[in-house]
Design a protein around this motif. Sequence first.
Motif, PDB file in Angstrom:
ATOM      1  N   HIS A  28      39.277  43.680  47.957  1.00 34.37           N
ATOM      2  CA  HIS A  28      40.174  42.660  48.488  1.00 34.37           C
ATOM      3  C   HIS A  28      40.283  41.464  47.541  1.00 34.37           C
ATOM      4  O   HIS A  28      41.345  40.831  47.449  1.00 34.37           O
ATOM      5  N   LEU A  29      39.194  41.149  46.829  1.00 24.94           N
ATOM      6  CA  LEU A  29      39.276  40.114  45.803  1.00 24.94           C
ATOM      7  C   LEU A  29      40.239  40.543  44.696  1.00 24.94           C
ATOM      8  O   LEU A  29      41.036  39.724  44.194  1.00 24.94           O
ATOM      9  N   ARG A  30      40.177  41.816  44.325  1.00 23.06           N
ATOM     10  CA  ARG A  30      41.094  42.311  43.287  1.00 23.06           C
ATOM     11  C   ARG A  30      42.541  42.218  43.770  1.00 23.06           C
ATOM     12  O   ARG A  30      43.449  41.919  42.984  1.00 23.06           O
ATOM     13  N   ARG A  31      42.758  42.491  45.054  1.00 21.31           N
ATOM     14  CA  ARG A  31      44.101  42.386  45.618  1.00 21.31           C
ATOM     15  C   ARG A  31      44.585  40.935  45.571  1.00 21.31           C
ATOM     16  O   ARG A  31      45.745  40.666  45.245  1.00 21.31           O
ATOM     17  N   VAL A  32      43.701  39.992  45.880  1.00 20.54           N
ATOM     18  CA  VAL A  32      44.052  38.571  45.798  1.00 20.54           C
ATOM     19  C   VAL A  32      44.451  38.207  44.369  1.00 20.54           C
ATOM     20  O   VAL A  32      45.442  37.498  44.142  1.00 20.54           O
ATOM     21  N   VAL A  33      43.677  38.693  43.394  1.00 23.66           N
ATOM     22  CA  VAL A  33      43.993  38.413  41.991  1.00 23.66           C
ATOM     23  C   VAL A  33      45.344  39.026  41.617  1.00 23.66           C
ATOM     24  O   VAL A  33      46.153  38.411  40.911  1.00 23.66           O
ATOM     25  N   ASP A  34      45.619  40.244  42.097  1.00 25.52           N
ATOM     26  CA  ASP A  34      46.914  40.877  41.818  1.00 25.52           C
ATOM     27  C   ASP A  34      48.070  40.043  42.375  1.00 25.52           C
ATOM     28  O   ASP A  34      49.131  39.933  41.749  1.00 25.52           O
ATOM     29  N   LEU A  35      47.864  39.453  43.555  1.00 26.95           N
ATOM     30  CA  LEU A  35      48.930  38.697  44.208  1.00 26.95           C
ATOM     31  C   LEU A  35      49.111  37.300  43.624  1.00 26.95           C
ATOM     32  O   LEU A  35      50.236  36.820  43.473  1.00 26.95           O
ATOM     33  N   LEU A  36      47.999  36.637  43.293  1.00 26.92           N
ATOM     34  CA  LEU A  36      48.057  35.231  42.893  1.00 26.92           C
ATOM     35  C   LEU A  36      47.858  35.010  41.400  1.00 26.92           C
ATOM     36  O   LEU A  36      48.170  33.929  40.890  1.00 26.92           O
ATOM     37  N   ASP A  37      47.295  35.997  40.716  1.00 29.16           N
ATOM     38  CA  ASP A  37      46.983  35.877  39.287  1.00 29.16           C
ATOM     39  C   ASP A  37      46.102  34.666  39.015  1.00 29.16           C
ATOM     40  O   ASP A  37      46.311  33.924  38.053  1.00 29.16           O
ATOM     41  N   GLU A  38      45.130  34.468  39.910  1.00 25.04           N
ATOM     42  CA  GLU A  38      44.094  33.455  39.726  1.00 25.04           C
ATOM     43  C   GLU A  38      42.757  34.085  40.091  1.00 25.04           C
ATOM     44  O   GLU A  38      42.697  35.103  40.795  1.00 25.04           O
ATOM     45  N   THR A  39      41.664  33.522  39.610  1.00 24.89           N
ATOM     46  CA  THR A  39      40.336  34.073  39.828  1.00 24.89           C
ATOM     47  C   THR A  39      39.916  33.935  41.290  1.00 24.89           C
ATOM     48  O   THR A  39      40.075  32.876  41.892  1.00 24.89           O
TER      49      THR A  39
END
Length: 258
Positions: free
Chosen positions: A95-106
């Motif tokens: 889910h953290l990877r999904r957040v990064v995919d969506l927001l392009d932030e760490t």
Amino acid sequence: MDKQLKTPPPYPIASVDHALRAAIILQMEGGTTVARIAERLGVARSTAHRILAMLVYRDFAVQDENRGYRAGPVLELAAHSQSLVSRLRAVALPHLRRVVDLLDETANLTVRTGDTARFIASVECGQALRVGSREGMVFPAHRTTAGLLLLAPLSGDALDELYGAERYQDRPEDLPDLPRLRAELGRLRRDGFAVNQGRSERGLVAVGVPVHDRDGTAVAGLSVSLPGVRYDPHRLQSLVGVLRAAAHAVEEDLAEQR
């Protein structure tokens, strides 16, 4: 005035940083391989092998019969595979990877122990100017987004005990302003999210939401960190929306494991 913390050293030593990050991975994940360490650190396999060999030599790691590596005697406090922290990390990473995919932030996952907050998972974005991995790092809880979110549910008595002046006799400068902290925690309880602008590291902004267990207890904070120059307050609600969706997904997956 609160002092700034965790400013990167002016002359970082990459080899030391790599070894410390590898030790953190061993401590929190229980086991790894040369290939996995090479991928996580962004180094060649030969470099990863040398790092692990040195950790074995100093008893930070041991090599098993399958040529894998796990925490050694020095890291005997490593979390067992079924511990809450380990399960939280394993569940949250996709889910953290999904957040990064969506927001392009760490993106980060953080837990609280007493008056400290520890980053147990961190997924970096791909932007050239980005917040680096905080995995394994420990900060005062009241200086971090997730730490504040995890302090917010505490009762007044529990907060007074946690930040009693006697516990800070040797470091009075680290004692937070309790009236100010209580007011801030009250706002967080109403809002359900936190924004940290430069409190833990100068020039960085973090936005976070809590992650709850099946009983409704906040057990972690899920946050996104970005350089202050890229933070737009008008995007705050959309950031919070993405984080809440991810936190809900983590909560559902965590509940299914019990």
